[in-house]
Design a protein around this motif. Structure first.
Motif, PDB file in Angstrom:
ATOM      1  N   PRO A 252       1.082  -0.930  -0.040  1.00 54.06           N
ATOM      2  CA  PRO A 252       0.285  -0.007  -0.165  1.00 54.06           C
ATOM      3  C   PRO A 252       0.409   1.146   0.184  1.00 54.06           C
ATOM      4  N   ILE A 253       1.327   1.282  -0.592  1.00 52.95           N
ATOM      5  CA  ILE A 253       2.065   3.147  -1.026  1.00 52.95           C
ATOM      6  C   ILE A 253       1.787   3.351  -2.291  1.00 52.95           C
ATOM      7  N   ALA A 254       1.738   4.816  -2.247  1.00 54.64           N
ATOM      8  CA  ALA A 254       0.585   5.034  -3.780  1.00 54.64           C
ATOM      9  C   ALA A 254       1.342   6.576  -3.845  1.00 54.64           C
ATOM     10  N   THR A 255       1.305   6.918  -5.526  1.00 61.20           N
ATOM     11  CA  THR A 255       2.219   8.858  -6.025  1.00 61.20           C
ATOM     12  C   THR A 255       0.731   9.404  -6.518  1.00 61.20           C
ATOM     13  N   LEU A 256       0.829  10.456  -6.511  1.00 61.87           N
ATOM     14  CA  LEU A 256       0.260  11.125  -7.896  1.00 61.87           C
ATOM     15  C   LEU A 256       1.478  12.044  -8.162  1.00 61.87           C
ATOM     16  N   ILE A 257       0.890  12.817  -9.707  1.00 61.03           N
ATOM     17  CA  ILE A 257       1.968  13.934  -9.723  1.00 61.03           C
ATOM     18  C   ILE A 257       0.956  15.274 -10.419  1.00 61.03           C
ATOM     19  N   VAL A 258       1.072  15.983  -9.594  1.00 58.65           N
ATOM     20  CA  VAL A 258      -0.083  16.710 -10.444  1.00 58.65           C
ATOM     21  C   VAL A 258       0.510  18.405 -10.565  1.00 58.65           C
ATOM     22  N   ASP A 259      -0.209  19.316 -11.654  1.00 62.00           N
ATOM     23  CA  ASP A 259       0.046  20.503 -12.026  1.00 62.00           C
ATOM     24  C   ASP A 259      -0.025  21.297 -11.165  1.00 62.00           C
ATOM     25  N   PRO A 260       0.672  21.867 -10.871  1.00 60.65           N
ATOM     26  CA  PRO A 260       0.469  23.026  -9.722  1.00 60.65           C
ATOM     27  C   PRO A 260      -0.191  24.204 -10.093  1.00 60.65           C
ATOM     28  N   ILE A 261       0.017  24.140 -11.581  1.00 55.31           N
ATOM     29  CA  ILE A 261      -0.844  25.541 -11.862  1.00 55.31           C
ATOM     30  C   ILE A 261      -1.956  24.992 -12.176  1.00 55.31           C
ATOM     31  N   THR A 262      -2.574  24.278 -12.971  1.00 56.56           N
ATOM     32  CA  THR A 262      -4.362  23.522 -13.204  1.00 56.56           C
ATOM     33  C   THR A 262      -4.470  23.122 -11.648  1.00 56.56           C
ATOM     34  N   CYS A 263      -3.686  22.296 -10.981  1.00 55.34           N
ATOM     35  CA  CYS A 263      -3.901  22.423  -9.737  1.00 55.34           C
ATOM     36  C   CYS A 263      -4.785  20.366 -10.176  1.00 55.34           C
ATOM     37  N   GLU A 264      -4.183  19.961 -11.310  1.00 54.61           N
ATOM     38  CA  GLU A 264      -5.008  18.700 -12.167  1.00 54.61           C
ATOM     39  C   GLU A 264      -4.115  17.392 -11.435  1.00 54.61           C
ATOM     40  N   THR A 265      -4.152  15.806 -11.607  1.00 55.87           N
ATOM     41  CA  THR A 265      -4.026  15.294 -11.554  1.00 55.87           C
ATOM     42  C   THR A 265      -3.257  14.772 -12.802  1.00 55.87           C
ATOM     43  N   VAL A 266      -1.816  14.825 -13.035  1.00 58.59           N
ATOM     44  CA  VAL A 266      -1.346  14.289 -14.284  1.00 58.59           C
ATOM     45  C   VAL A 266      -1.423  12.892 -14.257  1.00 58.59           C
ATOM     46  N   ALA A 267      -1.416  12.619 -13.012  1.00 59.58           N
ATOM     47  CA  ALA A 267      -0.924  10.167 -13.683  1.00 59.58           C
ATOM     48  C   ALA A 267      -0.775  10.510 -12.138  1.00 59.58           C
ATOM     49  N   SER A 268      -1.552   8.986 -11.531  1.00 60.65           N
ATOM     50  CA  SER A 268      -1.288   8.047 -10.147  1.00 60.65           C
ATOM     51  C   SER A 268      -1.262   7.155 -10.480  1.00 60.65           C
ATOM     52  N   ALA A 269      -0.189   5.999  -9.668  1.00 58.87           N
ATOM     53  CA  ALA A 269       0.170   4.700  -9.205  1.00 58.87           C
ATOM     54  C   ALA A 269       0.147   4.535  -7.914  1.00 58.87           C
ATOM     55  N   VAL A 270       0.064   2.987  -7.617  1.00 58.00           N
ATOM     56  CA  VAL A 270       0.263   2.568  -6.456  1.00 58.00           C
ATOM     57  C   VAL A 270       1.546   1.517  -7.244  1.00 58.00           C
TER      58      VAL A 270
END
Length: 399
Positions: A252-270
């Motif tokens: 149970p390890i999870a990661t998100l990559i976000v765009d700080p300008i749009t605040c949108e999640t670019v990718a997610s993965a476990v």
């Protein structure tokens, strides 16, 4: 149901369950949900450990967001040696102010590349800044300035410095008679840029002055409130991902990559080491790989709409200006992947004392996010707010 949130401050980490997933990766019902501080906890159904705070179970989201005004992240600061003044010897000389630009242009062409980055130092210095009685000499006709030439490591020979400066003496008016002109002298200068404006002032006393224009990598005391809120919301998403990963038999390890300008999640993965039988299938690596896949598809689509043109698309670093949010301190491999892809900021919840690659007290103490041996640096922030319940993966596992 995502892991819940307690109320006491995150201070310690349990070592229970070390390497549980390495030896019992399919028996996930035996894993514990790990509360970072176990000073006040209650047993709950399903092998979870929850905070002894009324209403904690099943209400993690409300606990995180209800206290969004509180500051809950601290910056993982630079290695200790980079917070102390370290000096380097540099060559300097006195020149007429009116030909300063010509002299600087000349030495840039003639001298080799400097092994030290001196961009944080002032090139030209006035008397008051250098705090030297033999500094700027001003008469009714002439103004002289001290010029930083290069480090002694770049050019050890004084004779070579004199030969480099010799052509510049011809630019000076013959009537200027000052024996200090174009004579190389050795000065002490701060080897590295200061982290704060105040530190910049302190380090400039008695040494070659630092040029402070706002250090984009300087340590700041706290995150902007809008960043705090963004990361709190994304932590809720991370907790839901870890819940699903555990139910699927994954670590149970999870990661998100976000765009700080749009605040949108670019990718997610476990983490998928269990199902893939690939020991390198960490969540951070998978998340960066998803960004790469998205970028590849975007470029293919853009090429397809260019009416057959073969014009090359601009190439850029994969994650430049993007931010990575993860549950556990990344290992050295994942930290280096962030360097290579140019992540701008890392945010994580839990330190990994035995395997982390960020905190200087973790693992081998690499502090990869600010290693002077690497060509990229990024900010690193860790959660220091209310206790967050994470499943215990064991401190020896590389996150």
């Amino acid at each position: 149901m995502p892991p819940s949130v307690g109320s006491s401050r995150t201070t310690t980490a349990s070592t229970a369950g070390t390497e549980t997933y390495l030896h019992h990766k399919h028996a996930h019902n035996h894993h514990q949900r790990h509360h970072i501080s176990l000073s006040s906890s209650l047993s709950a159904p399903g092998g979870a450990i929850v905070s002894g705070v009324p209403g904690a179970l099943g209400s993690g989201k409300s606990h995180l967001l209800a206290n969004s005004s509180a500051r809950s992240f601290v910056q993982v600061k630079l290695p200790h040696e980079r917070q102390e003044l370290e000096l380097v010897d540099v060559w300097a000389t006195l020149i007429p102010a009116r030909i300063a630009s010509s002299v600087i242009s000349h030495i840039r062409q003639e001298l080799p590349n400097d092994p030290h980055s001196l961009l944080h130092l002032r090139r030209l210095v006035k008397e008051t800044d250098l705090n030297q009685q033999d500094g700027v000499h001003k008469t009714s006709e002439h103004v002289f300035l001290h010029l930083l030439i290069c480090s002694i490591d770049a050019v050890p020979s004084e004779d070579e410095i004199r030969r480099t400066l010799q052509p510049m003496t011809e630019l000076a008016a013959a009537k200027i008679n000052d024996r200090r002109l174009f004579v190389p002298v050795i000065r002490k200068a701060p080897k590295y840029p200061a982290l704060t404006k105040q530190l910049s002032k302190e380090w400039s006393i008695g040494t070659w002055p630092i040029m402070w224009r706002g250090n984009p990598n300087a340590i700041i005391s706290e995150l902007p409130s809008e960043d705090e809120l963004l990361y709190r919301k994304n932590i809720e998403n991370l907790l839901q991902l870890t819940e699903k990963a555990r139910n699927d038999g994954e670590i149970p390890i999870a990661t998100l990559i976000v765009d700080p300008i749009t605040c949108e999640t670019v990718a997610s993965a476990v983490d998928t080491r269990n199902s893939s039988n690939n020991p390198l299938a960490h969540s951070t690596m998978a998340c960066i790989a998803k960004v790469a896949d998205n970028e590849r598809l975007r470029r293919q689509c853009e090429v397809a709409t260019r009416d057959g043109t073969t014009e090359q698309l601009p190439q850029a670093y994969l994650c430049h200006n993007l931010q990575l949010i993860t549950t556990h301190e990344p290992c050295a491999m994942c930290s280096m992947a962030m360097v290579h892809s140019r992540i701008s900021r890392l945010v994580y919840i839990k330190n990994m004392p035995r395997s982390g690659g960020i905190d200087r007290s973790s693992g081998a103490g690499y502090g990869i996010h600010w290693s002077k041996q690497l060509n990229w640096r990024f900010e690193a922030w860790k959660w220091e707010g209310q206790d967050i319940l994470l499943y215990d993966i064991g401190e020896a596992i590389n996150a």
